[in-house]
Write a protein that holds these residues in place. Structure first.
Motif, PDB file in Angstrom:
ATOM      1  N   ASP A   1       0.759  -1.317   0.501  1.00  0.00           N
ATOM      2  CA  ASP A   1       0.220   0.144   0.235  1.00  0.00           C
ATOM      3  C   ASP A   1       0.806   1.346  -0.067  1.00  0.00           C
ATOM      4  OD1 ASP A   1      -1.988   1.514  -0.273  1.00  0.00           O
ATOM      5  OD2 ASP A   1      -1.946   2.108   2.382  1.00  0.00           O
ATOM      6  N   TRP A   2       2.115   1.383   0.704  1.00  0.00           N
ATOM      7  CA  TRP A   2       2.540   2.134   0.931  1.00  0.00           C
ATOM      8  C   TRP A   2       4.108   2.200   0.969  1.00  0.00           C
ATOM      9  CZ3 TRP A   2       1.275   7.922   1.515  1.00  0.00           C
ATOM     10  CH2 TRP A   2       2.229   8.862   1.520  1.00  0.00           C
ATOM     11  N   PRO A   3       5.005   1.828   0.085  1.00  0.00           N
ATOM     12  CA  PRO A   3       6.534   0.908   0.713  1.00  0.00           C
ATOM     13  C   PRO A   3       7.291   2.332   1.485  1.00  0.00           C
ATOM     14  CG  PRO A   3       5.376   0.662  -2.047  1.00  0.00           C
ATOM     15  CD  PRO A   3       4.147   1.656  -0.968  1.00  0.00           C
ATOM     16  N   LEU A   4       7.240   2.135   2.059  1.00  0.00           N
ATOM     17  CA  LEU A   4       8.272   2.817   2.844  1.00  0.00           C
ATOM     18  C   LEU A   4       9.751   2.690   3.147  1.00  0.00           C
ATOM     19  CD1 LEU A   4       7.835   5.937   3.734  1.00  0.00           C
ATOM     20  CD2 LEU A   4       7.674   5.247   5.905  1.00  0.00           C
ATOM     21  N   ASN A   5      10.783   3.516   2.804  1.00  0.00           N
ATOM     22  CA  ASN A   5      12.281   2.656   3.120  1.00  0.00           C
ATOM     23  C   ASN A   5      12.831   3.441   4.237  1.00  0.00           C
ATOM     24  OD1 ASN A   5      14.749   2.481   3.424  1.00  0.00           O
ATOM     25  ND2 ASN A   5      15.584   3.298   0.979  1.00  0.00           N
ATOM     26  N   VAL A   6      12.351   2.082   5.082  1.00  0.00           N
ATOM     27  CA  VAL A   6      12.522   3.403   6.606  1.00  0.00           C
ATOM     28  C   VAL A   6      14.662   2.051   6.461  1.00  0.00           C
ATOM     29  CG1 VAL A   6      12.132   2.464   9.144  1.00  0.00           C
ATOM     30  CG2 VAL A   6      10.841   2.001   7.559  1.00  0.00           C
ATOM     31  N   GLY A   7      15.296   3.151   7.483  1.00  0.00           N
ATOM     32  CA  GLY A   7      16.799   2.146   6.762  1.00  0.00           C
ATOM     33  C   GLY A   7      17.170   1.873   6.063  1.00  0.00           C
ATOM     34  N   GLY A   8      16.658   1.645   4.925  1.00  0.00           N
ATOM     35  CA  GLY A   8      17.393   0.872   3.592  1.00  0.00           C
ATOM     36  C   GLY A   8      16.988  -0.253   4.103  1.00  0.00           C
ATOM     37  N   LYS A   9      15.987  -0.738   5.315  1.00  0.00           N
ATOM     38  CA  LYS A   9      15.567  -2.431   5.000  1.00  0.00           C
ATOM     39  C   LYS A   9      14.601  -2.461   3.728  1.00  0.00           C
ATOM     40  CE  LYS A   9      15.488  -2.117   9.776  1.00  0.00           C
ATOM     41  NZ  LYS A   9      15.257  -0.670  10.612  1.00  0.00           N
ATOM     42  N   PRO A  10      14.975  -4.470   3.364  1.00  0.00           N
ATOM     43  CA  PRO A  10      13.533  -4.572   2.847  1.00  0.00           C
ATOM     44  C   PRO A  10      11.919  -4.102   2.515  1.00  0.00           C
ATOM     45  CG  PRO A  10      14.823  -6.178   3.518  1.00  0.00           C
ATOM     46  CD  PRO A  10      15.712  -5.181   3.859  1.00  0.00           C
ATOM     47  N   PHE A  11      11.624  -3.957   2.203  1.00  0.00           N
ATOM     48  CA  PHE A  11       9.966  -3.150   2.413  1.00  0.00           C
ATOM     49  C   PHE A  11       9.433  -4.316   3.169  1.00  0.00           C
ATOM     50  CE2 PHE A  11      10.673  -0.768  -1.460  1.00  0.00           C
ATOM     51  CZ  PHE A  11      10.268   0.192  -0.907  1.00  0.00           C
ATOM     52  N   ASN A  12       9.253  -5.759   2.619  1.00  0.00           N
ATOM     53  CA  ASN A  12       9.068  -7.141   2.847  1.00  0.00           C
ATOM     54  C   ASN A  12      10.216  -7.457   5.076  1.00  0.00           C
ATOM     55  OD1 ASN A  12       7.744  -9.340   4.140  1.00  0.00           O
ATOM     56  ND2 ASN A  12       8.669 -10.234   2.234  1.00  0.00           N
ATOM     57  N   SER A  13      10.410  -6.623   5.120  1.00  0.00           N
ATOM     58  CA  SER A  13      11.477  -6.860   6.332  1.00  0.00           C
ATOM     59  C   SER A  13      10.936  -7.832   7.570  1.00  0.00           C
ATOM     60  CB  SER A  13      11.998  -5.702   6.675  1.00  0.00           C
ATOM     61  OG  SER A  13      11.301  -4.781   7.187  1.00  0.00           O
ATOM     62  N   TRP A  14      10.789  -8.897   7.429  1.00  0.00           N
ATOM     63  CA  TRP A  14      10.172  -9.742   7.808  1.00  0.00           C
ATOM     64  C   TRP A  14      10.181 -10.622   9.015  1.00  0.00           C
ATOM     65  CZ3 TRP A  14      11.300 -14.556   9.679  1.00  0.00           C
ATOM     66  CH2 TRP A  14      12.332 -15.160   8.759  1.00  0.00           C
ATOM     67  N   PRO A  15      11.480 -10.450   9.409  1.00  0.00           N
ATOM     68  CA  PRO A  15      12.163 -10.686  11.018  1.00  0.00           C
ATOM     69  C   PRO A  15      11.365  -9.686  11.574  1.00  0.00           C
ATOM     70  CG  PRO A  15      14.226 -11.046   9.462  1.00  0.00           C
ATOM     71  CD  PRO A  15      12.904 -10.479   8.294  1.00  0.00           C
ATOM     72  N   ALA A  16      11.231  -8.261  11.578  1.00  0.00           N
ATOM     73  CA  ALA A  16      11.114  -7.281  11.729  1.00  0.00           C
ATOM     74  C   ALA A  16       8.578  -7.242  12.377  1.00  0.00           C
ATOM     75  CB  ALA A  16      11.425  -6.083  11.896  1.00  0.00           C
ATOM     76  N   PHE A  17       8.927  -8.508  11.719  1.00  0.00           N
ATOM     77  CA  PHE A  17       7.067  -8.733  11.663  1.00  0.00           C
ATOM     78  C   PHE A  17       6.777  -9.610  12.478  1.00  0.00           C
ATOM     79  CE2 PHE A  17       6.983  -7.562   6.561  1.00  0.00           C
ATOM     80  CZ  PHE A  17       6.981  -5.883   7.385  1.00  0.00           C
TER      81      PHE A  17
END
Lengths: 465, 179
Positions: free
Chosen positions: B86-102
């Motif tokens: 919906d709104w891909p946002l670059n946070v600290g250069g992490k991949p958009f699908n940064s699944w470990p953070a999820f």
């Protein structure tokens, strides 16, 4: 009194003393609910309300005048807000440990204390939640900022931030703890209902009891639910303080950026929570005369947990220092030397003496079984654990990477006001709980008594005397 | 909503027992006698009674599993869709699908949905809130152990059967609401 089942219990001592029958349990536990409050209760409640008033004054000033009333500065942006949040969330953990983890481990002694410990959890989490909400600056907007919902800005919350994980962790923890507590209360509400003489009282407790009839078909689903909730709460409680520690550990601040934080925080949470349980139970058993249910044996076991977790916390303090030296990072080294010998040395050594040194007295059995000693130690542990969070929050922030911005953080009277006042909020809620809810899980105590007295269908020979 | 006495319906026959042991033994015999409907009423859960009564295990763990799994998947989908679709946002250069953070929020939603659904299902299975059937005796939440053979049943026959299997007191019961 030795019974054949002793060898099966982890805890061979008698859990309910005084030769009580089932009816006596109901009479004793329901007495505070069914009689007019004692003078002692009013005194306690008055003091709690006074503290609550101070909390209200501090919070009103904060809301109407803004963050400036607090001592927050650059670089210390967290101050007592987050200190108190972590402190109170930690207090809550002991309640879940007692109700869920000790249940899974079949520790029968938990039955006398789990109800009040769970109540403590809920009120501690409520108290804790006020702090981050106020910390947002405009708590009336907090719901719009903290939860993911479709909005006109087309923006979503940042799911990669531990602060957001915290929102989910603490709100889930509160919800599940509340549900777990309520499920446990259902059969006891039914007991209170069936004793009620007054019509209004009967109607209220009928609603609260959900119309519980004690049918075995109901007990079957009920017990399964209780077990599942215990199983879910166990990893949940560990996750909550783990995630709280992530608020610190995922940052790049020296003194926070460390992998030991999750277990260290969980051990500290259980440590402080057990101390708070001891503080509350010592008062409660005295005021309501529950000495036959909350025995010295119960309190001794809790004191053992306090000593064990206190040493885990002490180990974590030492380990942090070792790693700061071993890492070779000058910033880490500086932070830890500054922590122990810098301007906040007094806070650091208050923390160490209260948390590591004072609980060592519990090596002596006489101290573990002495009410005055354990009461004083539990107060010291509470103070020490508050200072632990203060040390972590303040000492890591007040001297950041740029020496020109170093600044000594001094809490204002508003900081101290809402810190002191939060105890008023917590104790006022707890005192209302002891007036209106059964403070000891009657149905569970009866189950334990039945096994002790061999009323149960175990086929064992009754062995009295 | 109070029922006048004349409208009360015969609900069954209740027998009181001296203790949990006697109740379990009587329960076995009642079950063997093949009554269509019967239940025990006790102040605390009694071990061995489920087996004597012939109750099978509660299906609730399946509810927990299904709801927990749903919560876990929903947690991932919510975070994946908002962060990567919906709104891909670059946070600290992490991949958009940064699944470990999820993972933390997936876990919390697993527990939340699993726990709430289990309690909701327990309420459903137990018929809570129960406003139709009143408790037979206030002593049942205190210290009495009882067995009820529910209607349809021959009143006198059930009464004498309960006496035969060791009931100390037997009487007929009628349906009543709480309010």
């Amino acid at each position: 009194m030795a019974t054949p089942s002793d060898s099966l219990h982890f805890t061979p001592d008698v859990l309910v003393t005084g030769g009580k029958a089932f009816k006596d349990v109901d009479d004793d536990v329901c007495h505070p609910l069914e009689s007019f409050p004692m003078r002692r209760w009013w005194v306690c409640f008055g003091v709690a309300c006074f503290a609550l008033l101070i909390w209200l004054i501090a919070v009103t000033a904060f809301v109407t005048q803004g963050q400036g009333v607090l001592g927050l500065n650059q670089p210390s942006g967290w101050g007592t807000d987050i200190t108190n949040f972590v402190f109170w969330v930690g207090i809550g953990h002991a309640g879940t440990l007692i109700s869920a983890i000790l249940f899974l481990f079949r520790q029968k002694w938990r039955t006398a204390i789990n109800r009040s410990a769970e109540a403590m959890t809920i009120f501690a989490v409520i108290t804790a939640l006020t702090f981050p909400l106020l910390h947002t600056g405009r708590p009336w907007y907090a719901a719009f900022w903290l939860f993911p919902y479709p909005n006109q800005r087309h923006l979503w919350v940042n799911f990669r931030s531990p602060l957001l994980w915290d929102v989910f962790a603490v709100s889930t923890y509160f919800t599940i703890s509340l549900v777990f507590w309520y499920v446990g209360l259902i059969p006891d509400f039914a007991t209170v209902r069936d004793r009620a003489k007054n019509k209004i009282r009967k109607a209220i407790y009928t609603l609260l009891s959900m119309g519980w009839r004690g049918s075995n078909k109901n007990w079957l689903h009920y017990e399964t639910t209780y077990l599942i909730l215990a199983g879910l709460s166990t990893p949940l409680v560990l996750s909550v303080h783990t995630i709280v520690s992530f608020d610190f550990a995922t940052s790049v601040i020296p003194g926070w950026h460390t992998t030991i934080f999750p277990p260290y925080f969980v051990a500290g949470a259980i440590f402080s929570g057990f101390a708070m349980v001891v503080t509350l139970l010592v008062i409660m058993r005295e005021v309501f005369n529950f000495k036959n249910y909350i025995t010295l044996g119960h309190l001794e076991k809790m004191n053992k947990v306090i000593m064990a977790t206190g040493m885990m916390v002490g180990y974590a303090y030492a380990c942090e220092f070792f790693i700061a030296w071993y890492s070779g990072s000058p910033f880490e080294r500086f932070t830890f030397i500054n922590r122990a010998f810098g301007p906040y040395w007094w806070a650091y050594w208050t923390m160490t003496s209260c948390n590591v040194i004072i609980p060592q007295i519990f090596w002596f059995r006489a101290a573990r079984r002495s009410i005055p000693v354990m009461f004083v130690v539990s107060l010291f542990v509470n103070i020490g654990m508050w200072f632990e969070r203060y040390v972590i929050v303040v000492t890591s922030l007040h001297r950041d990477f740029l020496p020109s911005s170093w600044k000594y953080y001094i809490p204002t009277w508003y900081d101290w006001g809402w810190t002191f006042g939060s105890f008023g909020l917590f104790f006022a809620l707890f005192l209302l709980f002891v007036r209106f809810f059964p403070t000891i899980a009657m149905s569970e105590v009866k189950g334990v008594m039945a096994q002790e007295n061999n009323h149960g269908p175990s086929g064992e020979v009754p062995a009295h005397g | 909503m109070a029922n006048p006495k004349s409208e009360r319906q015969f609900a069954g026959v209740i027998g009181y027992f001296a203790g949990a042991d006697q109740l379990v033994q009587a329960m076995r015999k009642v079950r063997e006698a093949k009554y269509s409907s019967f239940d025990a009423f006790t102040p605390y859960p009694i071990h061995g009674l489920d087996a004597a009564q012939g109750l099978s295990r509660s299906p609730l763990p399946f509810v927990t599993f299904a709801a927990g799994l749903t919560g876990c998947c929903l947690g991932f989908l919510l975070q994946y869709w908002t962060s990567a679709v919906d709104w891909p946002l670059n946070v600290g250069g992490k991949p958009f699908n940064s699944w470990p953070a999820f993972v933390p929020i997936m876990f919390e939603l697993t527990v939340l949905l699993g726990g709430l659904s289990t309690v909701a299902a327990m309420f459903l299975l137990n018929g809570f809130p129960n406003i139709r059937k009143k408790i037979f005796d206030p002593g049942l939440t205190r210290d009495r152990f009882a067995l009820v053979i529910e209607a349809p049943v021959e009143e006198s026959e059930a009464q004498s059967f309960l006496k035969k299997v060791g009931a100390t007191e037997v009487k007929s019961v009628y349906t009543e609401g709480w309010f």
